[in-house]
Scaffold this motif. Structure first.
Motif, PDB file in Angstrom:
ATOM      1  N   UNK A   1      65.324  49.006  69.422  1.00 30.69           N
ATOM      2  CA  UNK A   1      64.989  50.143  70.462  1.00 30.69           C
ATOM      3  C   UNK A   1      63.658  50.715  69.815  1.00 30.69           C
ATOM      4  N   UNK A   2      63.400  50.577  68.620  1.00 32.58           N
ATOM      5  CA  UNK A   2      62.206  51.361  68.198  1.00 32.58           C
ATOM      6  C   UNK A   2      60.911  50.165  67.931  1.00 32.58           C
ATOM      7  N   UNK A   3      60.880  49.008  68.709  1.00 28.89           N
ATOM      8  CA  UNK A   3      59.949  48.161  68.901  1.00 28.89           C
ATOM      9  C   UNK A   3      59.393  48.392  69.962  1.00 28.89           C
ATOM     10  N   UNK A   4      58.131  48.763  70.305  1.00 29.12           N
ATOM     11  CA  UNK A   4      57.370  48.791  71.578  1.00 29.12           C
ATOM     12  C   UNK A   4      56.289  47.529  71.418  1.00 29.12           C
ATOM     13  N   UNK A   5      55.988  47.093  72.861  1.00 29.84           N
ATOM     14  CA  UNK A   5      55.180  46.115  72.845  1.00 29.84           C
ATOM     15  C   UNK A   5      53.913  46.373  73.321  1.00 29.84           C
ATOM     16  N   UNK A   6      52.654  45.671  72.945  1.00 21.62           N
ATOM     17  CA  UNK A   6      51.716  46.113  73.371  1.00 21.62           C
ATOM     18  C   UNK A   6      50.569  44.697  73.822  1.00 21.62           C
ATOM     19  N   UNK A   7      49.310  45.022  74.001  1.00 15.13           N
ATOM     20  CA  UNK A   7      48.611  43.744  74.145  1.00 15.13           C
ATOM     21  C   UNK A   7      48.304  43.055  72.909  1.00 15.13           C
ATOM     22  N   UNK A   8      47.860  41.587  72.947  1.00 16.45           N
ATOM     23  CA  UNK A   8      47.999  40.710  71.928  1.00 16.45           C
ATOM     24  C   UNK A   8      47.107  41.603  70.690  1.00 16.45           C
ATOM     25  N   UNK A   9      45.705  41.855  71.068  1.00 19.73           N
ATOM     26  CA  UNK A   9      45.059  42.312  69.649  1.00 19.73           C
ATOM     27  C   UNK A   9      44.618  43.711  69.795  1.00 19.73           C
ATOM     28  N   UNK A  10      45.749  44.461  70.103  1.00 20.06           N
ATOM     29  CA  UNK A  10      45.636  45.918  70.138  1.00 20.06           C
ATOM     30  C   UNK A  10      44.976  46.614  68.720  1.00 20.06           C
ATOM     31  N   UNK A  11      43.905  47.369  68.567  1.00 20.05           N
ATOM     32  CA  UNK A  11      43.213  47.917  67.589  1.00 20.05           C
ATOM     33  C   UNK A  11      43.445  49.320  67.355  1.00 20.05           C
ATOM     34  N   UNK A  12      42.986  50.274  68.506  1.00 18.39           N
ATOM     35  CA  UNK A  12      42.897  51.465  68.660  1.00 18.39           C
ATOM     36  C   UNK A  12      43.899  52.210  68.833  1.00 18.39           C
ATOM     37  N   UNK A  13      44.881  52.335  67.975  1.00 19.67           N
ATOM     38  CA  UNK A  13      46.165  53.070  67.999  1.00 19.67           C
ATOM     39  C   UNK A  13      46.726  53.643  66.850  1.00 19.67           C
ATOM     40  N   UNK A  14      47.381  54.672  66.732  1.00 13.83           N
ATOM     41  CA  UNK A  14      47.889  55.401  65.615  1.00 13.83           C
ATOM     42  C   UNK A  14      48.929  54.574  64.930  1.00 13.83           C
ATOM     43  N   UNK A  15      49.529  53.525  65.487  1.00 11.00           N
ATOM     44  CA  UNK A  15      51.029  52.917  64.948  1.00 11.00           C
ATOM     45  C   UNK A  15      50.365  52.022  63.608  1.00 11.00           C
TER      46      UNK A  15
END
Length: 134
Positions: free
Chosen positions: A57-71
């Motif tokens: 439940x702690x795994x979020x999903x995003x676009x393939x090459x996400x760069x600008x994010x604080x995670x």
């Protein structure tokens, strides 16, 4: 629970906290914030083998090459399987080190167009990653 084995490659300490980087056998990196220091937790040392653990439940999903994010933990994956229910869906993701399971809303699955074969990033906040010495 998602589990990976690795070794501690880097430790940064400030006050009673440590930012720990763990590398797996296939050079996947995980970062974790630990409420301990090398002085208070003897396992916190370079090259120490550890297990990396985090909940589905702690795994979020995003676009393939996400760069600008604080995670700090952005893991390239591909969707292997999607098991949809009315509200929640379980996703099996394949990464270089093995499999990651994620549980997200079925609405998000639809909105992101998540289907087997789609390339995505698995995103985990560093405070959600636990370490256990091996």
């Amino acid at each position: 629970m998602n589990r990976f084995e690795g070794h501690i490659s880097e430790i940064e300490t400030d006050g009673g906290l440590s930012l720990v980087t763990v590398k797996t056998a296939k050079d996947l990196e995980f970062r974790s914030i630990v409420i301990d220091t090398p002085d208070s937790a003897p396992y916190l040392k370079k090259n120490q083998k550890v297990e990396v653990l985090f909940k589905e439940t702690e795994v979020a999903i995003g676009p393939e090459n996400i760069k600008d994010i604080s995670l700090s933990n952005k893991i390239p994956c591909s969707v292997e399987a999607v098991d949809k229910s009315t509200l929640l869906s379980s996703l099996d993701l394949k990464c270089s080190e093995g499999r990651i399971r994620s549980i997200i809303s079925t609405r998000s699955v639809r909105e992101l167009g998540l289907v087997p074969g789609k390339s995505v990033s698995a995103l985990i906040k560093l405070n959600e990653v636990m370490l256990a010495p091996l």
